[in-house]
Enzyme design. Sequence first.
Site, mmCIF file in Angstrom:
data_model
loop_
_atom_site.group_PDB
_atom_site.id
_atom_site.type_symbol
_atom_site.label_atom_id
_atom_site.label_comp_id
_atom_site.label_asym_id
_atom_site.label_seq_id
_atom_site.Cartn_x
_atom_site.Cartn_y
_atom_site.Cartn_z
ATOM 1 N N CYS A 26 0.775 -1.153 -0.091
ATOM 2 C CA CYS A 26 0.097 -0.127 -0.001
ATOM 3 C C CYS A 26 0.884 1.220 -0.067
ATOM 4 O O CYS A 26 2.029 1.103 0.564
ATOM 5 C CB CYS A 26 -0.740 0.203 1.160
ATOM 6 S SG CYS A 26 -1.946 -1.333 1.298
ATOM 7 N N ARG A 29 3.431 0.137 -5.153
ATOM 8 C CA ARG A 29 3.191 -0.642 -3.753
ATOM 9 C C ARG A 29 1.972 -1.544 -3.698
ATOM 10 O O ARG A 29 1.991 -2.004 -2.855
ATOM 11 C CB ARG A 29 3.457 0.529 -2.693
ATOM 12 C CG ARG A 29 4.553 1.509 -2.703
ATOM 13 C CD ARG A 29 4.515 2.398 -1.674
ATOM 14 N NE ARG A 29 4.461 1.559 -0.158
ATOM 15 C CZ ARG A 29 5.690 1.136 0.147
ATOM 16 N NH1 ARG A 29 6.999 1.350 -0.285
ATOM 17 N NH2 ARG A 29 5.623 0.349 1.505
ATOM 18 N N TRP A 31 -2.887 -2.837 -1.761
ATOM 19 C CA TRP A 31 -2.699 -4.025 -2.229
ATOM 20 C C TRP A 31 -3.096 -4.880 -1.056
ATOM 21 O O TRP A 31 -2.977 -4.820 0.255
ATOM 22 C CB TRP A 31 -0.983 -4.339 -1.892
ATOM 23 C CG TRP A 31 -0.551 -5.464 -2.411
ATOM 24 C CD1 TRP A 31 -0.314 -5.975 -3.580
ATOM 25 C CD2 TRP A 31 -0.350 -6.878 -1.455
ATOM 26 N NE1 TRP A 31 -0.026 -7.243 -3.622
ATOM 27 C CE2 TRP A 31 -0.226 -8.016 -2.274
ATOM 28 C CE3 TRP A 31 -0.618 -7.194 -0.077
ATOM 29 C CZ2 TRP A 31 0.136 -9.232 -1.990
ATOM 30 C CZ3 TRP A 31 -0.354 -8.416 0.388
ATOM 31 C CH2 TRP A 31 0.104 -9.475 -0.584
ATOM 32 N N ASN A 39 -1.027 1.732 5.837
ATOM 33 C CA ASN A 39 -0.428 0.624 5.140
ATOM 34 C C ASN A 39 0.163 -0.076 6.321
ATOM 35 O O ASN A 39 0.769 0.311 7.334
ATOM 36 C CB ASN A 39 0.918 1.263 4.474
ATOM 37 C CG ASN A 39 1.731 0.343 3.974
ATOM 38 O OD1 ASN A 39 1.465 -1.040 3.917
ATOM 39 N ND2 ASN A 39 3.138 0.581 3.930
ATOM 40 N N GLY A 40 -0.207 -1.433 6.111
ATOM 41 C CA GLY A 40 0.321 -2.350 7.312
ATOM 42 C C GLY A 40 -0.937 -3.329 7.504
ATOM 43 O O GLY A 40 -1.814 -3.446 6.697
ATOM 44 N N GLU A 80 16.463 -16.497 -11.835
ATOM 45 C CA GLU A 80 16.105 -15.020 -11.955
ATOM 46 C C GLU A 80 15.209 -15.085 -13.206
ATOM 47 O O GLU A 80 14.200 -14.437 -13.259
ATOM 48 C CB GLU A 80 17.166 -14.291 -12.093
ATOM 49 C CG GLU A 80 16.933 -12.832 -12.635
ATOM 50 C CD GLU A 80 15.976 -11.866 -11.948
ATOM 51 O OE1 GLU A 80 15.628 -12.534 -10.702
ATOM 52 O OE2 GLU A 80 15.794 -11.190 -12.455
ATOM 53 N N LYS A 125 11.265 -14.093 -13.432
ATOM 54 C CA LYS A 125 10.840 -13.189 -14.144
ATOM 55 C C LYS A 125 9.687 -13.546 -15.247
ATOM 56 O O LYS A 125 8.816 -12.890 -15.691
ATOM 57 C CB LYS A 125 11.902 -12.407 -15.096
ATOM 58 C CG LYS A 125 13.065 -11.524 -14.554
ATOM 59 C CD LYS A 125 12.235 -10.237 -14.038
ATOM 60 C CE LYS A 125 12.631 -9.478 -13.126
ATOM 61 N NZ LYS A 125 12.774 -10.209 -11.848
ATOM 62 N N GLU A 151 6.501 -14.378 -13.187
ATOM 63 C CA GLU A 151 5.461 -13.102 -12.624
ATOM 64 C C GLU A 151 5.162 -12.127 -13.579
ATOM 65 O O GLU A 151 3.996 -11.589 -13.388
ATOM 66 C CB GLU A 151 6.596 -12.337 -11.652
ATOM 67 C CG GLU A 151 7.939 -11.631 -12.117
ATOM 68 C CD GLU A 151 8.539 -10.932 -11.006
ATOM 69 O OE1 GLU A 151 8.011 -10.618 -9.927
ATOM 70 O OE2 GLU A 151 9.813 -10.735 -11.225
ATOM 71 N N HIS A 185 17.379 -35.629 -11.776
ATOM 72 C CA HIS A 185 17.115 -36.143 -10.378
ATOM 73 C C HIS A 185 15.584 -36.041 -10.196
ATOM 74 O O HIS A 185 14.856 -35.961 -8.977
ATOM 75 C CB HIS A 185 17.690 -35.574 -9.269
ATOM 76 C CG HIS A 185 19.201 -36.008 -9.206
ATOM 77 N ND1 HIS A 185 19.693 -37.262 -9.041
ATOM 78 C CD2 HIS A 185 20.315 -35.035 -9.349
ATOM 79 C CE1 HIS A 185 21.141 -37.302 -9.086
ATOM 80 N NE2 HIS A 185 21.351 -36.023 -9.402
ATOM 81 N N LYS A 232 5.897 -4.091 -5.323
ATOM 82 C CA LYS A 232 7.092 -3.925 -5.527
ATOM 83 C C LYS A 232 8.037 -3.834 -4.129
ATOM 84 O O LYS A 232 8.982 -4.392 -3.919
ATOM 85 C CB LYS A 232 7.439 -2.628 -6.257
ATOM 86 C CG LYS A 232 9.294 -2.426 -6.491
ATOM 87 C CD LYS A 232 9.285 -1.800 -7.627
ATOM 88 C CE LYS A 232 10.689 -1.926 -8.008
ATOM 89 N NZ LYS A 232 11.233 -2.996 -8.526
#
Length: 616
Positions: A2, A27, A74, A98-99, A489, A493, A496, A512, A611
Amino acid sequence: MCGVIGFVGDEASPEFFYNGLKRLEYRGYDSAGIAMLSHGQMYIERAEGKLSALEKKLVHLPLKTSLGMGHTRWATHGKPSEANAHPHKSGNIVILHNGIIENYKEIKSFLQENGYVFESETDTEVAAHLLHYEFHKNTILLSPLENMKRSIFALVSRIRGAFAFGIICTDIPDVLFAVKYGSPLVLGLSDTAHYMASGIAALVEHTRSILIMEDREIAYLTAKNKEIVTFEGVPVSRKPIHVSWAASMLEKNGYDHFMLKEIHEQPQAIAQTINGRIDKSTGEIDLQSYGIHHIPLKNINRIQLIACGTSYYAGILARYFLESHTKIPVEVELASEYRYRTCTVNEHTLCIAISQSGETIDTLQAIRYARTHGAHTLAVVNAPGSSIAHHCHDESLIYAGPEVGVASTKAFVAQVTSLIILGLGIAQTQNIMTSTQIAAVCEQLVHIPYLVEKTLSLSSSIEKMAAKLIHLKSVLFIGRGPQYPVALEGALKLKELSYIHAEAYAAGELKHGPIALIDDEMYTVCLAPRDSYYEKTMSNIEEIRARGGKIISIGTTGDHELKQLSDEFIEVEPCAEMILPFLTTVPLHLLAYWIALKKGHDVDQPRNLAKSVTVE
Ligand code: G6P
């Protein structure tokens, strides 16, 4: 998560709040809202969905205000909806948050018993009503301002969790209240206004004078004055910092997306991270300029790299170089898991928090835990004035510049660069490497930006390749040695951004288990540049081929053998082994970008993500 922004000053328009929220949209972006006080009346507009949905409602807000706030959400408690969007109102009190308020259920029952009716499913509405309850409890002898101060003390003593609150009370039309505990909050200072925000990105176009709030602090802001006290009421005096980020750095500057811009800024990010810290002619590392002021590097015999997401993969990659240069054992730790084991650090351990935002709560908690248990702590961060840096003994900025795209790109390469420099600095301090040896590595380092720049020219051919790959349901990535974290990585990417299932494996692990997934529909992205592990990786690629699997390979220019084995072949320049992972990262970032774009996804704001992740 947020984003919150607040203003008290001469005059702000609805666009001021909207533009501030745009800077904070990374955010969270599932709903948003703005509150503006005008002539004693509170105007609130909220909308479900991305910020653009709120834009249409700005016309319903007053043309200007001297006191207002905005929020981009968010979702944690309660689905994304207009009713759950902030700000929340309880009578004369408006609040945004926010929280997470962990004990919201018990407080909700208490408030319901006292006649409060809830309109949302959020934990935040509990704070609005509790503050209202406190404010109206016994007001006889107190001014509205003193009453609100008392009520905020009562609020913070009753709730548990993490919170950055912005609070407005219509009875106190010249004061913005900002409260911080566990979630980031900064104040912006100017001659005509005071601001609060979740991140400096929202403020730099108005002021570069930023005061970082600390946990357990409350700010009372008016246009001309600011007063900060602790939750215990003790006055706080702290100097602001000057932030060098310019507002223009937060623009797309001709690119279609922030992510593409940031991929193309990788050479600069690396160069700026190196700049002023190494002398390639003498082989000297300037540890002061790197940010080491308190940590006794001479005494370090163990290193832990602690991070989340892409920063964690930067840690896995950096470990190869740190171990080889320092000969010190290095562990890479997922911050979200770190505290669930017995902590065995001591005064010889260096714990490094790697974080682009400097606000990731898991990384913050992990590094605090390590520090409490006696480790030396270093923050390798991008955003200045961050909470993680604040809790570490030393801070080293990576100078990648603001990263806006939710998926991290340029920060990854800058983090690895930074950790290589640190490794050389430790090797210098502990006499593990001679200055000639260090100079040789520095010589390679300074070449990286140029070679990454050349690799960026692959973009158009990768775009064409991406068009053929949008139908994929699942993709494997493999790499060996330093190419393994690059594979991790690349897979992150792809998943997401494009929502294609992707998994990365160390190439040697394929046999394996994952090899069972190979059939003539499965694509594997194989990282096989000519390095020390090349022949072994080639054998793994042969094994995939023998089972009919499709291969997208990233190899060295002129590698005909690899090209023949591959359905798609991407070539990078032959170069020193330390440089190779920087070059192979570029096509993977571009591949994820182009596939997502061709699938019609929002590459800068992929679904469900944020983010800066400030919830555990
Ligand atoms: C989020 C972002 C990732 C990032 C991770 C860690 O998940 O979407 O891109 O790598 O957080 O963030 P940090 O700011 O600590 O590097």
